[in-house]
Write an enzyme that holds these catalytic residues in place. Structure first.
Site, short mmCIF file in Angstrom:
data_model
loop_
_atom_site.label_atom_id
_atom_site.label_comp_id
_atom_site.label_asym_id
_atom_site.label_seq_id
_atom_site.Cartn_x
_atom_site.Cartn_y
_atom_site.Cartn_z
N SER A 67 1.26 -1.65 0.08
CA SER A 67 -0.19 0.06 -0.38
C SER A 67 0.48 1.37 -0.01
O SER A 67 2.12 2.06 0.04
CB SER A 67 -0.83 0.54 1.28
OG SER A 67 -1.52 -1.15 1.00
N1 SAH Z 1 -1.37 -4.67 3.77
C1 SAH Z 1 -0.42 -5.26 2.54
C2 SAH Z 1 -1.16 -4.80 1.71
C3 SAH Z 1 -1.21 -5.72 1.23
S1 SAH Z 1 -2.22 -5.83 -0.95
C4 SAH Z 1 1.22 -4.32 2.86
O1 SAH Z 1 1.67 -3.52 3.98
O2 SAH Z 1 1.82 -4.64 2.05
C5 SAH Z 1 -3.62 -6.88 -0.46
C6 SAH Z 1 -3.58 -8.24 0.18
O3 SAH Z 1 -4.54 -8.62 0.68
C7 SAH Z 1 -2.73 -9.23 -1.27
O4 SAH Z 1 -1.70 -9.43 -0.66
C8 SAH Z 1 -3.91 -9.75 -0.88
O5 SAH Z 1 -3.51 -11.31 -2.06
C9 SAH Z 1 -3.98 -9.87 -0.02
N2 SAH Z 1 -5.86 -10.59 0.52
C10 SAH Z 1 -6.54 -10.36 -0.83
N3 SAH Z 1 -7.85 -10.88 0.04
C11 SAH Z 1 -7.34 -12.10 0.87
C12 SAH Z 1 -8.46 -13.32 2.01
N4 SAH Z 1 -9.75 -12.78 1.79
N5 SAH Z 1 -7.68 -13.01 3.11
C13 SAH Z 1 -6.61 -12.52 3.10
N6 SAH Z 1 -5.73 -12.32 2.56
C14 SAH Z 1 -6.30 -11.83 1.51
#
Ligand code: SAH
Length: 218
Positions: A67
């Site tokens: 993000s």
């Molecule tokens: N918090 C992260 C941002 C990640 S983007 C950081 O600091 O880098 C969102 C993430 O959520 C992705 O890796 C995606 O695979 C995950 N995601 C999406 N749906 C999800 C779910 N149902 N359970 C767990 N992770 C999920």
């Protein structure tokens, strides 16, 4: 292979990033200090070394992103964590946000649905620097019933609506911060659990997250 080095140049760029986030309206000094303390370039491919401190989201593989720092700061500020709280994060991704939470001295439980990203995260050195983070491979829609209830829940992917099971896993008095809405734009919501089945909702700015998807991906 990345060498984990944090140069004066990178420290300087990080300080400028913190200043720009402050100018965009983030006031929580603990959150700003956390961003200042964490070498964001460690969470990215070396190809991004020159731009890791721009206030932008970047690809981390598997179609996902780390993000934007402003967004990380915004969600962290809204969560209003206190030391030693139990915080559930949905969407580990690069684990950058999890580390920001760990810098805020909380116990982090973070879930990632993509096995490849879950495995990648395990190779990073912050595992020993932040022993208060626990990593789980699973579907965030299910939360972590075994470890519930949580003081806070932070969802870092776009949810079409508020996931019921996650509300249930909040303590009374606990809070969830979650971007809710259609695919390209979501509204940041903060939900406070005021009674067993009673919630209060506050509405904040619009953001654009990758989608929260159901089920695990191997
Ligand atoms: N918090 C992260 C941002 C990640 S983007 C950081 O600091 O880098 C969102 C993430 O959520 C992705 O890796 C995606 O695979 C995950 N995601 C999406 N749906 C999800 C779910 N149902 N359970 C767990 N992770 C999920």
């Amino acid at each position: 292979m990345r060498r984990y080095e944090d140069s004066y140049k990178q420290k300087g760029l990080r300080k400028q990033l913190v200043d720009s986030i402050r100018q965009k309206g983030i006031t929580d000094e603990n959150v700003l200090a956390a961003i200042n303390n964490i070498p964001r370039h460690y969470f990215l491919d070396t190809a991004f070394d020159g731009i890791a401190y721009e206030d932008r989201a970047f690809p981390i593989g598997e179609g996902q992103t780390i993000s934007q720092p402003y967004t990380v700061a915004y969600q962290s500020q809204l969560l209003e964590v206190k030391p030693f709280e139990k915080v559930l994060e949905i969407g580990t991704g690069s684990a950058y946000q999890a580390c920001v939470l760990a810098e805020l001295k909380v116990n982090v439980y973070t879930i990632e649905r993509q096995k490849k990203l879950f495995d990648l995260v395990k190779q990073f050195p912050f595992k020993s620097r932040y022993p208060t983070i626990r990593f789980f491979y699973g579907d965030g829609y299910e939360g972590l019933p075994t470890f519930a209830p949580f003081d806070k829940v932070l969802v870092t992917a776009a949810a079409p609506q508020i996931p019921e099971k996650l509300l249930k896993q909040l303590k009374i008095g606990g809070r969830m911060v979650i971007p809710v809405g259609a695919q390209d734009i979501q509204r940041m919501l903060r939900i406070t659990k005021v009674g067993e089945d009673e919630y209060e909702q506050e509405t904040f700015d619009n953001f654009s997250f990758v989608p929260m998807l159901s089920g695990k991906k191997s």
